[in-house]
Scaffold this motif. Structure first.
Motif, PDB file in Angstrom:
ATOM      1  N   ARG A 192      30.203  -2.649 -13.505  1.00  0.00           N
ATOM      2  CA  ARG A 192      30.232  -2.750 -14.970  1.00  0.00           C
ATOM      3  C   ARG A 192      31.526  -3.398 -15.460  1.00  0.00           C
ATOM      4  N   GLU A 193      32.658  -3.021 -14.870  1.00  0.00           N
ATOM      5  CA  GLU A 193      33.937  -3.563 -15.309  1.00  0.00           C
ATOM      6  C   GLU A 193      34.098  -5.028 -14.913  1.00  0.00           C
ATOM      7  N   VAL A 194      33.628  -5.393 -13.726  1.00  0.00           N
ATOM      8  CA  VAL A 194      33.711  -6.795 -13.303  1.00  0.00           C
ATOM      9  C   VAL A 194      32.843  -7.671 -14.189  1.00  0.00           C
ATOM     10  N   GLN A 195      31.643  -7.197 -14.526  1.00  0.00           N
ATOM     11  CA  GLN A 195      30.773  -7.947 -15.430  1.00  0.00           C
ATOM     12  C   GLN A 195      31.413  -8.118 -16.797  1.00  0.00           C
ATOM     13  N   ALA A 196      32.123  -7.095 -17.264  1.00  0.00           N
ATOM     14  CA  ALA A 196      32.817  -7.186 -18.550  1.00  0.00           C
ATOM     15  C   ALA A 196      33.929  -8.235 -18.473  1.00  0.00           C
ATOM     16  N   MET A 197      34.624  -8.302 -17.350  1.00  0.00           N
ATOM     17  CA  MET A 197      35.671  -9.314 -17.184  1.00  0.00           C
ATOM     18  C   MET A 197      35.078 -10.723 -17.188  1.00  0.00           C
ATOM     19  N   ILE A 198      33.938 -10.884 -16.531  1.00  0.00           N
ATOM     20  CA  ILE A 198      33.278 -12.190 -16.499  1.00  0.00           C
ATOM     21  C   ILE A 198      32.842 -12.589 -17.901  1.00  0.00           C
ATOM     22  N   HIS A 199      32.253 -11.659 -18.626  1.00  0.00           N
ATOM     23  CA  HIS A 199      31.789 -11.926 -19.990  1.00  0.00           C
ATOM     24  C   HIS A 199      32.949 -12.316 -20.907  1.00  0.00           C
ATOM     25  N   GLU A 200      34.128 -11.739 -20.653  1.00  0.00           N
ATOM     26  CA  GLU A 200      35.292 -11.993 -21.501  1.00  0.00           C
ATOM     27  C   GLU A 200      36.053 -13.242 -21.065  1.00  0.00           C
ATOM     28  N   GLY A 201      35.627 -13.859 -19.983  1.00  0.00           N
ATOM     29  CA  GLY A 201      36.318 -15.045 -19.501  1.00  0.00           C
ATOM     30  C   GLY A 201      37.575 -14.751 -18.706  1.00  0.00           C
ATOM     31  N   LEU A 202      37.680 -13.537 -18.171  1.00  0.00           N
ATOM     32  CA  LEU A 202      38.834 -13.157 -17.360  1.00  0.00           C
ATOM     33  C   LEU A 202      38.592 -13.383 -15.876  1.00  0.00           C
ATOM     34  N   ALA A 203      37.332 -13.452 -15.472  1.00  0.00           N
ATOM     35  CA  ALA A 203      36.996 -13.602 -14.059  1.00  0.00           C
ATOM     36  C   ALA A 203      35.757 -14.472 -13.907  1.00  0.00           C
ATOM     37  N   GLU A 204      35.587 -14.997 -12.709  1.00  0.00           N
ATOM     38  CA  GLU A 204      34.428 -15.830 -12.396  1.00  0.00           C
ATOM     39  C   GLU A 204      34.095 -15.662 -10.915  1.00  0.00           C
ATOM     40  N   LYS A 205      32.819 -15.492 -10.628  1.00  0.00           N
ATOM     41  CA  LYS A 205      32.381 -15.429  -9.243  1.00  0.00           C
ATOM     42  C   LYS A 205      32.009 -16.831  -8.787  1.00  0.00           C
ATOM     43  N   ILE A 206      32.589 -17.254  -7.668  1.00  0.00           N
ATOM     44  CA  ILE A 206      32.239 -18.529  -7.080  1.00  0.00           C
ATOM     45  C   ILE A 206      31.899 -18.287  -5.608  1.00  0.00           C
TER      46      ILE A 206
END
Length: 230
Positions: A192-206
């Motif tokens: 849940r927290e990682v998805q929130a970071m992705i949504h906020e533009g703080l993280a990206e999965k590559i």
């Protein structure tokens, strides 16, 4: 397998004849991926120097819950506490990858510390760093909420991303259940927290990694949270 202590950072600068003499008293061993090297409560007292490969130190409760203490890499050591005080092992250590180890009996290790001041200083610095790291983690567990504990752990695991100034990357990407075991929560909470970071533009999965797009922002939030806690 070259049984030379001089390949191990702790023994750099050691006289070659002395290094060979000590090496003859050690066991050189290769271990497979996922192989258990040291078990919790074991009464062995050998010290392990990692020549190659990666290993994981963790504590597993009787109910099966795991707490990951750290990952170890080439040039690092483990088992030194039992060698010094003779107590049972305080965690178990398993190989994450195929690894090569130099296994030194405790009597040899203690003699080296006494006779080789440069090696002794390196071990003392190691123990000091581990105490500082444990103190920092204990403080985080005491004062930070789940989100900020995750920020702190991701920042610790990340390295600068080449060709992308201001970004960091964790490669290979961390498994969510491993992150949960590191910060003391459930895998679903990490997701849940990682998805929130992705949504906020703080993280990206590559492919091959988890990118921290704005690590400076994570550091600022972490600092602010710690200041409020103080």
């Amino acid at each position: 397998m070259s049984n030379s202590l001089l390949r191990i950072a702790y023994f750099e600068g050691l006289d070659s004849a002395e290094a060979e003499r000590i090496a003859r008293k050690c066991i050189w061993r290769r271990v497979d991926e996922h192989e258990l090297v040291v078990d919790y409560d074991d009464r062995s007292t050998d010290v392990y120097f990692i020549v190659s490969g990666d290993l994981r130190v963790l504590i597993r409760t009787p109910a099966g819950k795991e707490v990951i203490l750290c990952d170890l890499h080439p040039g690092q050591i483990f088992g030194e506490m039992a060698a010094i005080d003779g107590a049972e092992r305080s965690a178990n250590v398993s190989a994450l990858t195929k690894s090569e180890l130099c296994i030194m009996p405790s009597s040899v290790f203690k003699n080296v510390l006494v006779s080789q001041p440069a090696v002794c200083e390196k071990v003392l610095r190691l123990l000091t760093k581990r105490i500082r790291d444990l103190n920092a983690r204990l403080f985080e567990r005491s004062v930070l909420d789940l989100r900020h504990r995750l920020y702190a752990e991701l920042l610790r695991l990340a390295l600068p991303r080449k060709g992308h100034e201001g970004q960091s990357i964790i490669s290979p990407p961390p498994l969510q259940h491993d992150l949960a075991a590191r910060i003391g929560c459930r895998r679903e909470q990490v997701n849940r927290e990682v998805q929130a970071m992705i949504h906020e533009g703080l993280a990206e999965k590559i492919r091959g990694g988890l990118v921290l797009l704005r690590p400076a922002t994570l550091e600022q939030r972490l600092t602010a949270c710690l200041e409020q806690a103080g």
